[in-house]
Write an enzyme that holds these catalytic residues in place. Structure first.
Site, PDB file in Angstrom:
ATOM      1  N   ARG A  12     -27.789 -24.907  19.217  1.00  0.00           N
ATOM      2  CA  ARG A  12     -27.859 -23.516  18.666  1.00  0.00           C
ATOM      3  C   ARG A  12     -28.458 -23.699  17.266  1.00  0.00           C
ATOM      4  NH1 ARG A  12     -22.095 -21.616  20.788  1.00  0.00           N
ATOM      5  NH2 ARG A  12     -22.544 -21.344  23.062  1.00  0.00           N
ATOM      6  N   CYS A  28     -20.054 -16.958  23.042  1.00  0.00           N
ATOM      7  CA  CYS A  28     -19.598 -15.781  23.736  1.00  0.00           C
ATOM      8  C   CYS A  28     -18.746 -14.954  22.794  1.00  0.00           C
ATOM      9  CB  CYS A  28     -18.616 -16.312  25.019  1.00  0.00           C
ATOM     10  SG  CYS A  28     -17.341 -17.734  24.166  1.00  0.00           S
ATOM     11  N   SER A  59     -10.734 -18.043  29.954  1.00  0.00           N
ATOM     12  CA  SER A  59     -11.712 -18.601  30.579  1.00  0.00           C
ATOM     13  C   SER A  59     -12.965 -19.241  29.652  1.00  0.00           C
ATOM     14  CB  SER A  59     -12.472 -17.782  31.543  1.00  0.00           C
ATOM     15  OG  SER A  59     -12.711 -16.390  30.735  1.00  0.00           O
ATOM     16  N   HIS A 100     -13.413 -10.776  25.986  1.00  0.00           N
ATOM     17  CA  HIS A 100     -13.253 -11.050  24.645  1.00  0.00           C
ATOM     18  C   HIS A 100     -13.308  -9.672  24.180  1.00  0.00           C
ATOM     19  CE1 HIS A 100     -13.296 -15.451  25.270  1.00  0.00           C
ATOM     20  NE2 HIS A 100     -14.571 -15.667  24.842  1.00  0.00           N
TER      21      HIS A 100
END
Length: 361
Positions: free
Chosen positions: A118, A158, A187, A251
């Protein structure tokens, strides 16, 4: 598309790998032909390698059950069977960097869910509705790798999906200071309640590395390409706390924002509901028709009611109101393993395919 592209999933037995396989079951452009995982899973058929660890709510697709799992480290063999790969391998950061570059150098595009690349300067990290122009850096990356077709592209963490697109929709009002607290599903750690029973009725106020990602990755998304590299934006300054909560998927973020050009609440909502990008214009298969929805009810968005908005690819926002210290505050919700992981990567691949970066070998 006349003939579907052949897809490989690296790290196919893990939770995100499983999500890729579930999402791609009926994909109009792609067909999973190769599943690869660690040497301990290699040589077994996929349903045996996964065993009782299938974590999706939908059944395992019939088309993958009998596929023989390949050794993810046998790069040439895996690459020879596919047009491109999705990467969700569970390795150290350095190992992931090395193996994703190895696949790219076989002229196999890699669309990765992993964090390892990233911050590699010439690897695009993209939310397709927000910064698709960053894919242009791929031509510079290919020169470095010595490839003509192979490259690596990644999707961001995420945790930022529930607020970074929102702030992008409000860019014209110049947000310059942001405080965010994310309430993150289990998760996101690759877990269910079955294998993480200590999370039942519990909150853990620490997720390793997550706060730095949540503060810094949006700035890279809002950055620009200079001299063949992506240079991150200077603003808005973001400070974040990340908390693990007893939720399976979804989230949630509670966010406070200061603007240089203070908008009205009505202007902010109008920008949210009308915010769209190339995926919507091109009508890509996984693109949500409505990227961001605004919910007027005081008790929304809620995970149980709203996490699957637009098949988990949309973002839900509510409780937008003026604040006594900051200008405005709001609550955002996104699906962490769909939009925030595998689904976001699939949408990246679709845009890369539409733009000619991914094609049949």
């Amino acid at each position: 598309m006349e003939k579907k592209l052949r897809v490989g999933v690296l790290g196919a037995t893990g939770m995100v790998g499983q999500r890729f396989i579930a999402l791609l079951e009926h994909h109009p452009w792609y067909e999973v032909v190769t599943v690869a995982a660690s040497p301990r899973s290699a040589g077994r058929i996929y349903e045996e390698a996964v065993g009782d660890r299938w974590k999706m709510t939908t059944p395992m697709p019939e088309a993958v059950k009998k596929l023989v799992v390949m050794n993810v480290n046998e790069v040439e063999a895996v690459a020879a069977s596919v047009d491109f790969v999705f990467s969700a391998v569970d390795m150290t950061k350095e190992e992931i960097k090395a193996i994703e570059e190895a696949y790219a150098k076989t002229e196999t595009p890699v669309v990765s869910n992993n964090s390892a690349h990233r911050w590699t300067p010439d690897v695009p990290m993209v939310i397709p509705e927000v910064n698709p122009e960053h894919f242009k850096v791929i031509e510079h990356q290919r020169k470095r790798l010595g490839t003509t077709k192979g490259f690596i592209a990644v999707k961001p963490n995420c945790s930022i999906q529930s607020y970074a697109p929102v702030l992008s929709a409000w860019k014209e009002f110049e947000p310059y200071e942001v405080v965010a607290t994310t309430y993150q599903a289990i998760s996101g750690a690759g877990k269910t309640f079955k294998d993480w029973p200590e999370m039942v009725e519990n909150i853990i106020p620490y997720i390793g590395g997550e706060e730095e990602k949540s503060e810094q990755e949006p700035l890279r998304i809002w950055g620009e390409i200079k001299d063949g590299e992506i240079v991150k934006a200077a603003e808005p300054v973001i400070t974040c706390q990340c908390i693990r909560v007893p939720v399976l998927n979804g989230h949630t973020a509670a966010v406070f924002v200061k603007f240089r050009k203070k908008p009205s609440k009505e202007e902010l909502i109008e920008r949210l509901v009308n915010f769209k990008g190339l995926p919507q214009e091109l009508k890509l298969p996984s693109a949500p028709g409505q990227f961001i929805q605004y919910m007027e009810e005081d008790n929304r968005p809620q995970v149980t009611l709203d996490v699957d908005f637009e098949n988990g690819m949309g973002i839900s926002v509510g409780r937008l109101r003026e604040d006594t210290v900051y200008d405005y505050k709001f609550v955002g919700l996104s699906h962490n393993t769909v939009r925030g992981a595998a689904g976001g990567a699939v949408l990246c691949a679709e845009l890369l395919t539409a733009q000619g970066y991914i094609e049949a070998k």
